[in-house]
Design a protein around this motif. Structure first.
Motif, PDB file in Angstrom:
ATOM      1  N   HIS A 110       0.817  -1.212   0.000  1.00 33.75           N
ATOM      2  CA  HIS A 110       0.000   0.000   0.000  1.00 33.75           C
ATOM      3  C   HIS A 110       0.854   1.267   0.000  1.00 33.75           C
ATOM      4  O   HIS A 110       0.411   2.311  -0.480  1.00 33.75           O
ATOM      5  N   TYR A 111       2.078   1.209   0.501  1.00 30.95           N
ATOM      6  CA  TYR A 111       2.957   2.375   0.418  1.00 30.95           C
ATOM      7  C   TYR A 111       3.606   2.496  -0.961  1.00 30.95           C
ATOM      8  O   TYR A 111       4.013   3.585  -1.365  1.00 30.95           O
ATOM      9  N   LEU A 112       3.693   1.391  -1.676  1.00 31.19           N
ATOM     10  CA  LEU A 112       4.298   1.390  -3.012  1.00 31.19           C
ATOM     11  C   LEU A 112       3.302   1.771  -4.103  1.00 31.19           C
ATOM     12  O   LEU A 112       3.682   2.356  -5.125  1.00 31.19           O
ATOM     13  N   PHE A 113       2.028   1.436  -3.903  1.00 31.74           N
ATOM     14  CA  PHE A 113       1.033   1.610  -4.962  1.00 31.74           C
ATOM     15  C   PHE A 113       0.030   2.734  -4.698  1.00 31.74           C
ATOM     16  O   PHE A 113      -0.705   3.128  -5.597  1.00 31.74           O
ATOM     17  N   PHE A 114       0.006   3.258  -3.471  1.00 29.98           N
ATOM     18  CA  PHE A 114      -0.971   4.284  -3.122  1.00 29.98           C
ATOM     19  C   PHE A 114      -0.295   5.426  -2.366  1.00 29.98           C
ATOM     20  O   PHE A 114       0.777   5.256  -1.795  1.00 29.98           O
ATOM     21  N   THR A 115      -0.954   6.582  -2.360  1.00 32.62           N
ATOM     22  CA  THR A 115      -0.460   7.736  -1.610  1.00 32.62           C
ATOM     23  C   THR A 115      -1.604   8.334  -0.808  1.00 32.62           C
ATOM     24  O   THR A 115      -2.756   7.879  -0.886  1.00 32.62           O
ATOM     25  N   GLU A 116      -1.295   9.408  -0.083  1.00 30.38           N
ATOM     26  CA  GLU A 116      -2.316  10.066   0.718  1.00 30.38           C
ATOM     27  C   GLU A 116      -3.459  10.597  -0.141  1.00 30.38           C
ATOM     28  O   GLU A 116      -4.563  10.820   0.356  1.00 30.38           O
ATOM     29  N   ALA A 117      -3.227  10.767  -1.436  1.00 28.92           N
ATOM     30  CA  ALA A 117      -4.293  11.211  -2.336  1.00 28.92           C
ATOM     31  C   ALA A 117      -5.425  10.189  -2.406  1.00 28.92           C
ATOM     32  O   ALA A 117      -6.577  10.548  -2.704  1.00 28.92           O
ATOM     33  N   TYR A 125     -11.246   3.711   4.572  1.00 26.43           N
ATOM     34  CA  TYR A 125     -10.708   2.411   4.189  1.00 26.43           C
ATOM     35  C   TYR A 125      -9.210   2.498   3.896  1.00 26.43           C
ATOM     36  O   TYR A 125      -8.541   1.469   3.740  1.00 26.43           O
ATOM     37  N   ALA A 126      -8.693   3.713   3.818  1.00 26.60           N
ATOM     38  CA  ALA A 126      -7.260   3.927   3.631  1.00 26.60           C
ATOM     39  C   ALA A 126      -6.587   4.404   4.913  1.00 26.60           C
ATOM     40  O   ALA A 126      -5.443   4.844   4.879  1.00 26.60           O
ATOM     41  N   PRO A 131       0.553   5.989   8.213  1.00 27.02           N
ATOM     42  CA  PRO A 131      -0.398   6.373   7.164  1.00 27.02           C
ATOM     43  C   PRO A 131       0.215   6.359   5.769  1.00 27.02           C
ATOM     44  O   PRO A 131       1.439   6.307   5.601  1.00 27.02           O
ATOM     45  N   LEU A 132      -0.648   6.396   4.768  1.00 31.52           N
ATOM     46  CA  LEU A 132      -0.180   6.559   3.397  1.00 31.52           C
ATOM     47  C   LEU A 132       0.522   7.907   3.273  1.00 31.52           C
ATOM     48  O   LEU A 132       0.124   8.889   3.892  1.00 31.52           O
TER      49      LEU A 132
END
Length: 300
Positions: A110-117, A125-126, A131-132
């Motif tokens: 989730h840190y590689l494929f997603f960000t706080e956006a 759910y994020a 945190p991201l």
């Protein structure tokens, strides 16, 4: 596992860990600092989803890692830092590694494929600890995997119900942190390899071999070889897999909003555990109770 307690307790815990030769996995966030940030936000009447990330900025993680590894310099416990999430803690960890620390660290998909956006897209759910982060943090983590600073990619799979997550619509502090992801780990890393960002061999090392070695279960696990346990995934690189909740087996499938709708290159065709097929063509075919818990072993 070991969450980061007061420094005195941490010192004593590290001494106990050093006596066992087991690897201690640590959730590295400075509790005192994150509680101070959280109190500041609550006093400002912040209870929105982004407030969670603001309560645990990267320096909370960086300070915990610096404290942990500084204390451990004179103790020598086997330390593994779980779910490292950002550039700042990564750089702190890298400095200790370059100075001779034997500690290891991992990050998560989730840190590689997603960000706080992605908070705007899936909301509570994020909510994840840590945190991201930002896109620059994401890029730093990929570099950390490429240069060997980070040992592995693991899921930190945390299943919750929709009811638990939806509490955050009115108060982010009331919902538990974490997200499912165990079913997307292989897909995400193989997609990365098949698109040329790393080799397939590197992807396998990051999700299997390196962890098996670090926790003392190699060569029974983490390798295809004579006398190994024949844990094998057969993967079709010419297919694609699109994530939707009806294909997932986790009881938290309704909360798996981060990956919903994503398409990965490749498809899991068959999974074998100890030489026995347990998954084939989208269905679980293994018998309940056929597996066994794998315990880590002491390492030198």
């Amino acid at each position: 596992g070991l969450c980061l307690p007061d420094v005195q307790d941490l010192y004593q815990a590290l001494k106990l860990v050093a006596e066992t030769n087991l690897v201690c996995a640590v959730h590295a966030e400075n509790d005192q600092l994150l509680e101070w940030h959280t109190d500041q936000l609550k006093q400002a009447d912040r209870n929105d989803v982004p407030a969670h990330g603001e309560s645990r900025p990267p320096h909370v993680e960086a300070l915990a890692i610096a404290t942990l590894l500084t204390l451990n310099e004179s103790i020598g416990a086997n330390i593994h830092i779980a779910h490292l999430s950002a550039q700042e803690p990564l750089e702190v960890f890298r400095r200790f590694k370059s100075a001779g620390s034997t500690a290891t660290a991992e990050t998560c998909p989730h840190y590689l494929f997603f960000t706080e956006a992605d908070l705007e897209r899936v909301g509570p759910y994020a909510k994840i600890n840590p945190p991201l982060r930002k896109h620059t943090d994401q890029e730093a983590l990929w570099e950390g995997l490429a240069d060997g600073t980070l040992l592995a990619v693991t899921t930190d799979h945390s299943p919750f119900t929709v009811e638990e997550k939806e509490r955050a619509r009115t108060d982010i502090w009331r919902t538990p942190p974490g997200a499912p992801g165990v079913e997307e780990l292989l897909l995400g890393m193989m997609d990365t390899a098949l698109k040329g960002k790393m080799s397939i061999e590197k992807a396998v090392q990051l999700i299997s071999t390196n962890g098996a070695k670090r926790f003392g279960i190699y060569p029974n696990k983490g390798v295809i070889a004579t006398n190994a346990d024949a844990d094998i995934v057969i993967y079709d690189p010419n297919s694609t897999t699109t994530i939707h909740k009806d294909m997932l087996f986790s009881q938290a499938r309704e909360c798996d909003k981060l990956y919903e709708g994503m398409t990965f290159k490749g498809k899991v065709v068959r999974t074998l555990v100890n030489g026995t097929t347990v998954f084939a063509d989208g269905e679980i075919v293994g018998e309940r109770g056929g597996g066994k818990f794998v315990r880590p072993n002491p390492v030198n």
